[in-house]
Design a protein around this motif. Structure first.
Motif, mmCIF file in Angstrom:
data_model
loop_
_atom_site.group_PDB
_atom_site.id
_atom_site.type_symbol
_atom_site.label_atom_id
_atom_site.label_comp_id
_atom_site.label_asym_id
_atom_site.label_seq_id
_atom_site.Cartn_x
_atom_site.Cartn_y
_atom_site.Cartn_z
ATOM 1 N N LEU A 8 -39.912 9.264 -38.184
ATOM 2 C CA LEU A 8 -38.648 8.903 -37.542
ATOM 3 C C LEU A 8 -38.853 8.607 -36.051
ATOM 4 N N LEU A 9 -39.602 9.492 -35.402
ATOM 5 C CA LEU A 9 -39.845 9.332 -33.972
ATOM 6 C C LEU A 9 -40.638 8.052 -33.687
ATOM 7 N N ASN A 10 -41.653 7.807 -34.503
ATOM 8 C CA ASN A 10 -42.457 6.591 -34.320
ATOM 9 C C ASN A 10 -41.622 5.339 -34.553
ATOM 10 N N ALA A 11 -40.732 5.411 -35.546
ATOM 11 C CA ALA A 11 -39.878 4.249 -35.837
ATOM 12 C C ALA A 11 -38.953 3.962 -34.655
ATOM 13 N N ILE A 12 -38.399 5.025 -34.055
ATOM 14 C CA ILE A 12 -37.492 4.830 -32.917
ATOM 15 C C ILE A 12 -38.246 4.236 -31.723
ATOM 16 N N PHE A 13 -39.408 4.802 -31.425
ATOM 17 C CA PHE A 13 -40.185 4.292 -30.287
ATOM 18 C C PHE A 13 -40.639 2.851 -30.514
ATOM 19 N N SER A 14 -41.113 2.566 -31.727
ATOM 20 C CA SER A 14 -41.527 1.185 -32.042
ATOM 21 C C SER A 14 -40.373 0.232 -31.829
ATOM 22 N N GLY A 15 -39.191 0.653 -32.271
ATOM 23 C CA GLY A 15 -38.001 -0.191 -32.141
ATOM 24 C C GLY A 15 -37.617 -0.428 -30.692
ATOM 25 N N GLY A 250 -28.561 -4.575 -26.325
ATOM 26 C CA GLY A 250 -28.421 -5.285 -27.603
ATOM 27 C C GLY A 250 -29.778 -5.530 -28.234
ATOM 28 N N ALA A 251 -30.756 -5.917 -27.400
ATOM 29 C CA ALA A 251 -32.108 -6.152 -27.911
ATOM 30 C C ALA A 251 -32.694 -4.855 -28.454
ATOM 31 N N MET A 252 -32.433 -3.767 -27.767
ATOM 32 C CA MET A 252 -32.984 -2.482 -28.225
ATOM 33 C C MET A 252 -32.312 -2.020 -29.516
ATOM 34 N N ILE A 253 -31.016 -2.268 -29.622
ATOM 35 C CA ILE A 253 -30.310 -1.903 -30.868
ATOM 36 C C ILE A 253 -30.925 -2.676 -32.037
ATOM 37 N N LEU A 254 -31.147 -3.985 -31.834
ATOM 38 C CA LEU A 254 -31.729 -4.779 -32.916
ATOM 39 C C LEU A 254 -33.158 -4.329 -33.201
ATOM 40 N N GLY A 255 -33.916 -4.027 -32.126
ATOM 41 C CA GLY A 255 -35.304 -3.574 -32.303
ATOM 42 C C GLY A 255 -35.370 -2.282 -33.102
ATOM 43 N N VAL A 256 -34.531 -1.309 -32.731
ATOM 44 C CA VAL A 256 -34.543 -0.015 -33.439
ATOM 45 C C VAL A 256 -34.049 -0.199 -34.880
ATOM 46 N N ALA A 257 -33.020 -1.036 -35.059
ATOM 47 C CA ALA A 257 -32.506 -1.283 -36.416
ATOM 48 C C ALA A 257 -33.608 -1.898 -37.279
ATOM 49 N N GLU A 258 -34.340 -2.847 -36.698
ATOM 50 C CA GLU A 258 -35.417 -3.516 -37.443
ATOM 51 C C GLU A 258 -36.518 -2.515 -37.807
ATOM 52 N N SER A 259 -36.897 -1.701 -36.834
ATOM 53 C CA SER A 259 -37.987 -0.753 -37.053
ATOM 54 C C SER A 259 -37.606 0.338 -38.062
ATOM 55 N N MET A 260 -36.394 0.861 -37.923
ATOM 56 C CA MET A 260 -35.942 1.921 -38.849
ATOM 57 C C MET A 260 -35.822 1.375 -40.271
ATOM 58 N N SER A 268 -38.030 -6.054 -45.670
ATOM 59 C CA SER A 268 -37.313 -7.302 -45.943
ATOM 60 C C SER A 268 -35.810 -7.164 -45.690
ATOM 61 N N TRP A 269 -35.341 -5.892 -45.572
ATOM 62 C CA TRP A 269 -33.921 -5.680 -45.278
ATOM 63 C C TRP A 269 -33.613 -5.794 -43.789
ATOM 64 N N ALA A 270 -34.660 -5.801 -42.966
ATOM 65 C CA ALA A 270 -34.453 -5.740 -41.513
ATOM 66 C C ALA A 270 -33.546 -6.853 -40.977
#
Lengths: 292, 422
Positions: A8-15, A250-260, A268-270
């Motif tokens: 979870l933590l890695n996904a958030i940071f990656s995003g 907004g970019a960070m919201i999309l980034g975190v959404a994509e990563s999570m 493929s759901w990103a």
């Protein structure tokens, strides 16, 4: 899949890192589309042009691509200024209302840039390997790649500097004013065309810096910019038109959404999740999450 | 009188000889060129390969014309840039056939740009030799379709079979596999084949997902795979995602026995240069490597010619992946025309079905569905790659072959996290 804390933590940071990079790509669109009302559909192609020129400077002179991006910035600023003058003369002068032809103009620029890149550099994928490209750094359980961390830091820094300039300097306030009421600005003795030209030049400055970041994150080919057209406009709308802080968030919201989504639901759901967020925003908050 | 008759006879004979020789030579010179038409990705996402393939086909055209052409006619190409845009392909082939009136057509590069040409070709009963189409004829079942890529009669299965054969060389034998690939036509087919092969090998599938082709950061995908702890990770990807996945595997420190798959791009010089030592340990898909076990007559001479022109043309400087097959595709067509002695589409197709072709990529025999009767994708494991200099790949040893067995030139190193350090 079990949702572990590490994952979870890695996904958030990656995003967040990914979002920082997306913000760099969208910053110019936030200025041109959000503030100046110019639908510069060629902005991602200009990012790719910046990526190629950074690559070229790195190949020829060994200059770090990010530094190359900043060195090329003033040149892009001037080119942006000239493009805006041409755009103004043809499509805005005399009351405007010719936005569709203006859109076609930028489509034309997009294709011209792609053809120039093909003729000048060929069609092969290009990339830059720097000393930090393949290195990582760990913060506890979180591992971060330098090729994403460095663009993130530069992107956030650039955005904060531009945001400060827009709030605190004469030029910045003039850009904000021209976005709201160009006639009033003219009556105050300021030439709105000149101001808009500078602002458009600034948007291209950010394009070349974004391109320099892109070339260390992934390889590019001349038409790679097309993949980012939807994304950058979505980020600008999501964050709020012309709101630079909104663009970053907004970019960070999309980034975190994509990563999570990629980590826990399937990559493929990103895009569906990202653009679903955009749709919900447009329905419930049409002015963008953070407003104009 | 006799003298006058003799002079007249001499004049007539001279005119007759001049006529025969002169008109004959005029007739040979005026034979119209044999025109072959195709669309090719010269711009767009697949342009790097499309332009390399076109250069290879041009080299064939020059070679064949230097030998006098085909059927006594010089060969000409009529080509259009399909812009890597499938929607343009039907129009291009209709124009080539109806307006340009070419004598023959061949395909451009890649599944996505071959499939849209098929209805146009089939309506006119043309013989169609294609370049790197994965299972295009699976749905069309067109008897005059021939494909030049060594996937084997069942392309989806044949393409990935070698990877699983190579992976099963690991000791102890793997029991689980993660399957992942891009949301696009080729990866979808490759994954379909991988599922069948995994089942055949008795591997349990613990992860089976796809990602969008324009993904920027692949680390979350690799982390999600790592969470399922698979023995084998199979990736079906196009060049940008191939780079992204390998980079992410290194950044995340992927722990598995075997990592690789049907990753397009590993055969390209630009990708090799970009990844350099990150390639070590990856089991990847190649179509030609300069290993001692692999010797196709003529391939080295072709590559010498190609490499001599590649830099100027701005295409792949090594040319190991697509160019030899582009040349071979034209060799197949050229040989068939010479042997049949005409451009009769039915006779050309019959000849192609019944005969084996000697080409720069070895012998090609077509199965009934137009695919290669016997597949031969090479699965290699990169070893000892140092730095990012592509010249190291011109010599044997950097990509020893793990599959097929008759071309094997090295032993599999496992696990991946150890193999990638060598």
């Amino acid at each position: 899949m079990d949702i572990s804390f590490d994952l979870l933590l890695n996904a958030i940071f990656s995003g967040l890192l990914l979002g920082g990079f997306y913000a760099a790509l969208s910053l110019g669109v936030s200025i041109s589309f959000g503030m100046l009302d110019i639908v510069n559909i060629a902005h991602p192609a200009m990012v790719i042009l910046g990526a190629y020129l950074s690559w070229w400077l790195n190949e020829k002179f060994g200059i770090d691509p990010i530094l190359a991006g900043f060195l090329l910035g003033p040149f892009f600023f001037l080119v942006g200024n000239l493009i805006y003058r041409l755009y103004y003369d043809r499509f805005e002068k005399g009351g405007g209302g010719d936005s569709l032809r203006g859109l076609a103009f930028f489509f034309g620029i997009l294709f011209i840039i792609e053809m120039i890149l093909i003729l000048a550099f060929g069609v092969d994928y290009r990339n830059v390997n720097t000393s930090y490209t393949d290195k990582t750094i760990s913060f506890g359980v979180v591992t971060v790649a330098y090729r994403l961390l460095i663009p993130f830091v530069i992107s956030v820094g650039l955005l904060l500097v531009i945001r400060w300039a827009f709030k605190k300097t004469y030029f910045g306030r003039a850009v904000s004013a021209v976005a709201q009421d160009p006639l009033a600005l003219q009556l105050m003795g300021v030439n709105p065309v000149k101001i808009k030209g500078y602002a458009f030049g600034l948007s291209l400055f950010t394009a070349v810096v974004g391109g320099a970041m892109l070339i260390i994150i992934q390889s590019v080919q001349p038409s790679a910019g097309r993949e980012y057209i939807g994304l950058v406009f979505a980020i600008v709308v999501l964050g709020g038109m012309g709101n630079l802080t909104g663009t970053l968030l907004g970019a960070m919201i999309l980034g975190v959404a994509e990563s999570m989504t990629a980590t826990f639901a399937g990559p493929s759901w990103a895009p569906a999740v990202s653009f679903g967020l955009l749709l919900l925003t447009l329905v419930f908050r049409p002015q963008g999450i953070f407003g104009k | 009188m006799l003298h006058g008759n003799f002079r007249r006879s001499l004049l007539i004979a001279s005119l007759a000889i001049m006529g025969a020789v002169g008109f004959g030579s005029v007739s040979a010179q005026e034979k119209p060129p044999l025109r072959i038409g195709f669309g090719m990705a010269e711009t767009g996402a697949m342009a790097a390969n499309g332009k390399a393939a076109k250069l290879a086909m041009e080299i064939w055209r020059e070679d064949i014309n230097a030998k006098g052409g085909l059927l006594g006619r010089k060969v000409e190409f009529v080509t259009y840039d399909d812009q890597t845009n499938p929607s343009l392909v039907p129009g291009i082939y209709t124009k080539l056939i109806e307006s340009d009136k070419v004598d023959l057509v061949v395909s451009g590069y890649g599944t996505n740009l071959i499939a849209p040409a098929m209805p146009t070709i089939m309506q006119r009963n043309l013989t169609f030799v294609s370049l790197f189409g994965t299972a295009v004829n699976q749905k069309f079942n067109y008897p005059r379709y021939f494909q030049v890529m060594p996937n084997g009669e069942d392309p989806a299965v044949g393409l990935t079979y070698g990877f699983f054969e190579a992976a099963m060389q690991a000791s102890p034998k793997p029991t689980t596999v993660a399957l992942v690939g891009g949301d696009a036509e080729y990866p979808a087919l490759a994954l379909e084949g991988a599922r069948i092969n995994a089942k055949k090998m008795g591997l349990k599938i613990v992860y089976d997902k796809t990602y969008p082709p324009n993904t920027t950061d692949y680390a979350p995908v690799i982390r999600a795979i790592q969470a399922t702890n698979p023995d084998v990770v199979f990736v079906a990807s196009y060049p940008p995602d191939t780079v992204g996945m390998i980079r992410a595997a290194n950044e995340v420190g992927l722990k598995t026995k075997v990592f690789g798959g049907g990753m397009i791009g590993l055969g390209f010089a630009a990708v090799k240069k970009q990844l350099g030592p990150l390639l070590n340990g990856v089991v990847g898909f190649e179509l030609y490597v300069p290993e001692p076990t692999i010797k196709f007559p003529g391939v080295e001479a072709f590559l010498k010619k190609y490499q001599g022109r590649a830099e100027k043309e701005g295409v792949d400087p090594l040319g190991f992946y697509l160019p030899p097959y582009g040349y071979a595709m034209m060799e197949v067509l050229g040989t068939a025309i010479e042997k049949v002695g005409s451009l009769d589409q039915g006779k050309l197709a019959d000849y192609m079905h019944k005969n084996t072709f000697k080409t720069v990529v070895g012998d090609i025999t077509f199965a009934n569905n137009g695919e290669w009767k016997v597949g031969r994708p090479l699965y290699v494991q990169y070893k000892g790659v140092q730095g990012n200099d592509i010249d190291q790949f011109r010599k044997p040893g950097k990509a020893p072959i793990m599959f097929p067995k008759d071309l094997k030139s090295g032993e599999l190193r496992t696990p991946y996290e150890e193999a990638r350090k060598q």
